[in-house]
Write an enzyme that holds these catalytic residues in place. Structure first.
Site, short mmCIF file in Angstrom:
data_model
loop_
_atom_site.label_atom_id
_atom_site.label_comp_id
_atom_site.label_asym_id
_atom_site.label_seq_id
_atom_site.Cartn_x
_atom_site.Cartn_y
_atom_site.Cartn_z
N ASN A 6 0.86 -1.18 0.00
CA ASN A 6 0.00 0.00 0.00
C ASN A 6 0.90 1.23 0.00
O ASN A 6 1.47 1.58 1.03
CB ASN A 6 -0.91 -0.02 1.24
CG ASN A 6 -1.72 1.26 1.36
OD1 ASN A 6 -1.83 2.02 0.39
ND2 ASN A 6 -2.29 1.49 2.53
N LYS A 8 0.03 4.31 -0.39
CA LYS A 8 -0.61 5.54 0.13
C LYS A 8 -0.34 6.71 -0.84
O LYS A 8 -0.30 6.48 -2.05
CB LYS A 8 -0.11 5.83 1.55
CG LYS A 8 -0.17 4.57 2.43
CD LYS A 8 0.05 4.80 3.88
CE LYS A 8 -0.09 3.48 4.62
NZ LYS A 8 -0.11 3.61 6.05
N HIS A 84 -9.57 1.37 4.40
CA HIS A 84 -8.31 1.54 5.12
C HIS A 84 -8.53 2.47 6.32
O HIS A 84 -9.33 3.41 6.24
CB HIS A 84 -7.23 2.11 4.19
CG HIS A 84 -5.88 2.08 4.82
ND1 HIS A 84 -5.44 3.08 5.66
CD2 HIS A 84 -4.89 1.16 4.79
CE1 HIS A 84 -4.23 2.77 6.10
NE2 HIS A 84 -3.87 1.61 5.58
N GLU A 86 -6.93 4.86 7.46
CA GLU A 86 -6.75 6.29 7.16
C GLU A 86 -7.99 6.86 6.48
O GLU A 86 -8.35 8.02 6.70
CB GLU A 86 -5.48 6.48 6.31
CG GLU A 86 -4.22 6.30 7.16
CD GLU A 86 -3.02 5.78 6.42
OE1 GLU A 86 -2.99 5.81 5.17
OE2 GLU A 86 -2.08 5.31 7.11
N GLY A 156 2.21 2.63 10.64
CA GLY A 156 3.16 3.73 10.49
C GLY A 156 3.79 4.16 11.81
O GLY A 156 4.43 5.20 11.90
#
Ligand code: PGA
Length: 226
Positions: A6, A8, A84, A86, A156
């Protein structure tokens, strides 16, 4: 085993091209890359299996900023992430919206990786299982649906769930839905093998460590020995 990257909001088209030239997926493990929308066609042309990072539930319409499954398919994209953390935390996406996105993408012929997982405070409050139940309930049951367990506190942050925590959550998810379950959250070359060795961990969704072709290749190789 499925290992998904991923990216991002990282990598321009030129950076995507450079990654694809430097990265060769090892034989024997299924590898998926999820670049930003603007790099999807570049990555597809490189011959890799490419998923988007999100997909809308409508075929077309007045949905500024959104992309439909048909638009992705036209580019040769094979699937999409949905839900996700986020998207949920920063953009207000809901369990129901995530399920609608998944449903539409599957109906349009895309594969789907649906992300679920609890936040730090939900884990501390002992709510992990109820959060997973709530997130999984509206998702469509479909053989092309894969679930990614991504505890938000491990994304993260460099805080990886221990293999035992991951295994426990994966076993719980599998008691609720019949689907492969990937682990995501600070997966790195040096912790991938022990996470992937857990019986209910069927692969990984990798953020930061997927941006470098050597480190992502090392994680893919860890899947071969697990
Ligand atoms: P991370 O991200 O590997 O950088 O923690 C994982 C993800 O958000 O999918």
């Amino acid at each position: 085993m499925l290992i998904a990257a991923n990216w991002k909001m990282f990598k321009t088209r030129a950076e995507t091209r450079a990654f694809c030239e430097a990265f060769t997926p090892p034989e024997g493990v299924e590898v998926v890359i999820c670049p930003p929308f603007t790099s999807l066609d570049v990555a597809v042309e490189a011959g890799l299996t490419i998923f988007a990072q999100n997909v809308h539930w409508a075929e077309e319409g007045a949905y500024t900023g959104e992309i439909s499954a048909a638009m992705l398919k036209e580019l040769g994209v094979a699937g999409s992430l949905v839900g996700h953390s986020e998207r949920r935390q920063l953009f207000g996406e809901t369990d129901e919206g995530t399920a609608r996105r998944a449903e539409h993408a599957l109906a349009a012929g895309l594969r789907v990786i649906a992300c679920v997982g609890e936040t730090d405070s939900e884990r501390e409050a002992g709510a992990t299982e109820s959060v997973l139940r709530r997130q999984l309930a509206p998702l469509p049951r479909d053989p092309r649906l894969v679930v990614a367990y991504e505890p938000a506190w491990a994304i993260g942050t460099g805080k990886t769930a221990t293999p035992a925590i991951a295994q426990e959550a994966h076993a719980y998810i599998k008691s609720l839905i019949d689907a492969p379950v990937l682990y995501g959250g600070s997966v790195k070359p040096d912790n991938a093998a022990e996470l992937l060795a857990q019986p209910d961990v069927d692969g990984a969704l990798v953020g930061g460590a997927s941006l470098d072709p050597d480190s992502f290749a090392a994680i893919c190789r860890a899947a071969l020995i697990s």
